[in-house]
Design an enzyme around this catalytic site. Structure first.
Site, PDB file in Angstrom:
ATOM      1  CG  HIS A  41      -1.857  -1.118   1.353  1.00  0.00           C
ATOM      2  ND1 HIS A  41      -1.458  -2.373   1.766  1.00  0.00           N
ATOM      3  CD2 HIS A  41      -3.197  -1.189   1.147  1.00  0.00           C
ATOM      4  CE1 HIS A  41      -2.527  -3.174   1.810  1.00  0.00           C
ATOM      5  NE2 HIS A  41      -3.581  -2.485   1.427  1.00  0.00           N
ATOM      6  CB  SER A  97       6.925   3.159   3.197  1.00  0.00           C
ATOM      7  OG  SER A  97       6.382   3.354   4.483  1.00  0.00           O
ATOM      8  CG  ASP A 139      -6.736  -6.783  -3.959  1.00  0.00           C
ATOM      9  OD1 ASP A 139      -7.666  -6.112  -3.491  1.00  0.00           O
ATOM     10  OD2 ASP A 139      -6.169  -7.710  -3.334  1.00  0.00           O
ATOM     11  CB  ALA A 140      -2.798  -4.254  -1.245  1.00  0.00           C
ATOM     12  CG  ASP A 160       1.360   2.017   5.847  1.00  0.00           C
ATOM     13  OD1 ASP A 160       0.428   2.156   6.663  1.00  0.00           O
ATOM     14  OD2 ASP A 160       2.166   2.921   5.567  1.00  0.00           O
TER      15      ASP A 160
END
EC number: 2.1.1.266
Length: 276
Positions: A41, A97, A139-140, A160
């Site tokens: 994410h 990040s 899609d994560a 995240d």
């Protein structure tokens, strides 16, 4: 809870998350074998602290600005990561990040970023231009499961999410269980906001039953007493943290707690094993 990165860039949760993420990756890099770093994410990658969304909350004042004004040398690596994307003394930009991880890359390491939100994915590609990062828009949880185990000998998955969906915790739990079956020794970092202790305690109990061999829970409660109905802090679940990281963790947690404690509160920042 809706926790979109751009509204909270540089807050106390980011300071803790990125400080520990830097320490974790650096501990893994004590060995020369290659790492694959996967951010499921990723968000926008870089944030304007003077922009409308960040200014609407003003949370950076109690996070990155306090950490940058602090003098504890244990926070030097974090401050260096922030300085790397800024020109002046006071940060105007905040590295998410993806930018933090990109700064840590060695020639043998791989960085894979994912952001499903179309506008954020476009911003992420722009922010990471000039880096070797691969950027996906998927899609994560599907990507997480598809990319483990990585092709390199070792790797880290950073999860995240914004916690916009009511089933976010359930999807994390299910995907972590499936990923662990494929990659039992993989390192996974899961960020979460802290709002209600009862909800969090139930989730920890569920995660504790997954059977992972080493499962560390880091919790940062900002206030000495819970503030009902509001954001009370954040934490990280870390699966299979390296020994060098856990040994160095206590003094760093104390340095972060002291730097970020709200006025009139001591707060707590602790690390405990769910399974060891």
């Amino acid at each position: 809870m809706n926790y979109r990165h751009s509204f909270h860039a540089g807050n106390s949760a980011d300071v803790v998350k990125h400080s520990l993420l830097i320490a974790l990756v650096q501990a893994l890099q004590l060995k020369q074998s290659a790492l694959t770093l996967i951010d499921t994410h990723a968000g926008c990658g870089l944030y304007d602290l003077l922009g409308d969304q960040a200014q609407r909350t003003g949370e950076a004042a109690q996070g990155v600005l306090r950490a940058c004004a602090d003098t504890n040398p244990l926070l030097d690596a974090y401050r260096a990561a922030v300085s790397a994307v800024n020109g002046g003394d006071e940060p105007r930009l905040y590295p998410g990040s993806p930018q933090v991880l990109a700064q840590l890359l060695r020639p043998q390491d791989v960085l894979v970023l994912n952001e499903k939100h179309p506008e954020d994915a476009q911003a992420l590609r722009a922010a990471m231009r000039g880096t070797p990062a691969a950027v996906h828009q998927r899609d994560a949880y599907e990507l997480w499961l598809a990319l483990v185990p990585p092709r390199t000998p070792r790797g880290v998955v950073v999860v995240d999410p914004p916690y916009e969906q009511t089933d976010e915790r359930a999807r994390i739990t299910a995907t972590l269980a499936a990923a662990h079956r494929k990659w039992a020794h993989g390192v996974t970092v899961i960020w979460y906001p802290l709002k209600e202790r009862a909800v969090h305690a139930r989730w920890k109990e569920q995660l504790g039953k997954l059977g992972t061999s080493k499962f560390l829970s880091v919790e940062h409660w900002l206030y000495d007493e819970d503030q009902p109905g509001i954001y009370n802090g954040a934490g990280l679940f870390i699966v299979n943290p390296p020994y060098a990281f856990t040994q160095a963790l206590p003094p760093m947690l104390e340095a972060l707690r002291a730097a970020l404690a709200p006025e009139g509160h001591r707060g707590t920042l602790t690390a405990d094993w769910l399974n060891e």
